[in-house]
Design a protein around this motif. Sequence first.
Motif, PDB file in Angstrom:
ATOM      1  N   THR A  77       1.052  -1.187  -0.073  1.00 38.58           N
ATOM      2  CA  THR A  77      -0.203   0.063   0.013  1.00 38.58           C
ATOM      3  C   THR A  77       0.875   1.372  -0.111  1.00 38.58           C
ATOM      4  N   ILE A  78       0.226   2.350  -0.627  1.00 34.59           N
ATOM      5  CA  ILE A  78       1.033   3.574  -0.670  1.00 34.59           C
ATOM      6  C   ILE A  78       0.285   4.646   0.246  1.00 34.59           C
ATOM      7  N   VAL A  79       0.839   5.268   1.258  1.00 30.03           N
ATOM      8  CA  VAL A  79       0.111   6.355   1.989  1.00 30.03           C
ATOM      9  C   VAL A  79       0.767   7.487   1.666  1.00 30.03           C
ATOM     10  N   ASP A  80       0.312   8.655   1.417  1.00 32.50           N
ATOM     11  CA  ASP A  80       1.060   9.959   1.208  1.00 32.50           C
ATOM     12  C   ASP A  80       0.163  11.134   1.671  1.00 32.50           C
ATOM     13  N   ASN A  81       0.856  11.801   2.577  1.00 36.33           N
ATOM     14  CA  ASN A  81       0.179  12.982   3.286  1.00 36.33           C
ATOM     15  C   ASN A  81       0.755  14.369   2.751  1.00 36.33           C
ATOM     16  N   GLY A  82       1.494  14.262   1.422  1.00 35.02           N
ATOM     17  CA  GLY A  82       2.224  15.523   0.886  1.00 35.02           C
ATOM     18  C   GLY A  82       1.265  16.716   1.135  1.00 35.02           C
ATOM     19  N   VAL A  83       0.041  16.420   0.606  1.00 30.63           N
ATOM     20  CA  VAL A  83      -0.851  17.484   0.140  1.00 30.63           C
ATOM     21  C   VAL A  83      -2.221  17.420   1.313  1.00 30.63           C
ATOM     22  N   GLY A  84      -1.934  16.671   2.252  1.00 30.83           N
ATOM     23  CA  GLY A  84      -3.233  16.568   3.129  1.00 30.83           C
ATOM     24  C   GLY A  84      -3.051  15.570   4.190  1.00 30.83           C
ATOM     25  N   ASP A  85      -3.717  15.703   5.385  1.00 28.82           N
ATOM     26  CA  ASP A  85      -3.620  14.886   6.632  1.00 28.82           C
ATOM     27  C   ASP A  85      -4.353  13.704   5.842  1.00 28.82           C
ATOM     28  N   VAL A  86      -3.761  12.391   6.653  1.00 32.68           N
ATOM     29  CA  VAL A  86      -4.341  11.121   6.491  1.00 32.68           C
ATOM     30  C   VAL A  86      -4.587  10.359   7.858  1.00 32.68           C
ATOM     31  N   ILE A  87      -5.697  10.448   8.211  1.00 33.09           N
ATOM     32  CA  ILE A  87      -6.347  10.021   9.436  1.00 33.09           C
ATOM     33  C   ILE A  87      -6.938   8.604   9.307  1.00 33.09           C
ATOM     34  N   ILE A  88      -6.493   7.698   9.962  1.00 31.35           N
ATOM     35  CA  ILE A  88      -7.196   6.350   9.985  1.00 31.35           C
ATOM     36  C   ILE A  88      -7.422   5.871  11.438  1.00 31.35           C
ATOM     37  N   GLY A  89      -8.968   5.500  11.440  1.00 31.21           N
ATOM     38  CA  GLY A  89      -9.461   5.306  12.563  1.00 31.21           C
ATOM     39  C   GLY A  89      -8.922   3.808  13.518  1.00 31.21           C
ATOM     40  N   ASP A  90      -9.661   3.419  14.550  1.00 25.26           N
ATOM     41  CA  ASP A  90      -9.273   2.055  15.350  1.00 25.26           C
ATOM     42  C   ASP A  90      -9.951   0.930  14.513  1.00 25.26           C
ATOM     43  N   TYR A  91      -9.417  -0.289  14.482  1.00 25.42           N
ATOM     44  CA  TYR A  91      -9.794  -1.358  14.062  1.00 25.42           C
ATOM     45  C   TYR A  91     -10.118  -1.461  12.599  1.00 25.42           C
ATOM     46  N   THR A  92      -9.333  -0.603  12.073  1.00 22.75           N
ATOM     47  CA  THR A  92      -9.614  -0.694  10.569  1.00 22.75           C
ATOM     48  C   THR A  92      -8.390  -1.296   9.586  1.00 22.75           C
ATOM     49  N   ARG A  93      -8.799  -2.068   8.778  1.00 22.05           N
ATOM     50  CA  ARG A  93      -7.823  -2.617   7.796  1.00 22.05           C
ATOM     51  C   ARG A  93      -7.697  -2.094   6.207  1.00 22.05           C
ATOM     52  N   ILE A  94      -6.643  -1.729   6.059  1.00 23.05           N
ATOM     53  CA  ILE A  94      -6.435  -1.207   4.806  1.00 23.05           C
ATOM     54  C   ILE A  94      -5.505  -2.294   3.988  1.00 23.05           C
ATOM     55  N   GLY A  95      -6.280  -2.845   2.870  1.00 27.89           N
ATOM     56  CA  GLY A  95      -5.795  -4.055   2.361  1.00 27.89           C
ATOM     57  C   GLY A  95      -4.535  -3.844   1.265  1.00 27.89           C
ATOM     58  N   LEU A  96      -4.299  -4.900   0.487  1.00 26.69           N
ATOM     59  CA  LEU A  96      -3.058  -5.125  -0.234  1.00 26.69           C
ATOM     60  C   LEU A  96      -3.127  -3.947  -1.372  1.00 26.69           C
ATOM     61  N   ARG A  97      -1.850  -3.384  -1.651  1.00 26.88           N
ATOM     62  CA  ARG A  97      -1.990  -2.384  -2.839  1.00 26.88           C
ATOM     63  C   ARG A  97      -2.995  -1.376  -2.913  1.00 26.88           C
TER      64      ARG A  97
END
Length: 206
Positions: A77-97
């Motif tokens: 997975t790619i996570v990019d906060n270069g232009v804005g916040d990335v906020i992920i809550g509790d018990y959350t699953r971000i899948g493959l790719r």
Amino acid sequence: MNLTKIKDKIKHSPIWKRRIHSWMFSNARPRLWVKWLVNPFVFHHGKKAVIRRQTVMNVSPINRFHLGTHSTIEEYTIVDNGVGDVIIGDYTRIGLRCTIIGPVQIGNHVILAQNVAISGLNHRYEDPTLPIHQQGVTTALIQIGDDSWVGANSVITAGIKIGKHVVVGAGSVVTKDIPDYSIAVGNPARIIKKYDSTINEWILAK
């Protein structure tokens, strides 16, 4: 002057933005000194949160990054906060790719299947005399509510709000907001079912 005020001042100064970006980034990725010496002290990782080893974390202190308790970001997975916040809550699953480009807010107990693309960024294109990459970008917050499930290969476009306990079918392209307790599918995604609390059943949308 606190850190928030300093960030705001930098964001409103094009000269300082370019200087800071050049100092902290190389080819749109945070420099190693940022990743190893700065990020661990400014980003929040909840208890038992997991970021898999092969995840690409293009994050820096320019904007916020938060990963909640017991949440997981899977491989590639790619996570990019270069232009804005990335906020992920509790018990959350971000899948493959998956691809997550801020500004994005993802709630608690959310499931993103594989290959989901979520980008709060758009490139400007209005001036036909300039290459698109020279025209800058716009951003609009994407919000995904608690308990929602986004199917594989779906795309969530900038500025979209997905409500609570929403199902987005695989391969959907979401270009309009989806209200709470709805099922949406297709390209562009349309609502096919809603939950009727008066009869406790999912019914076909009219």
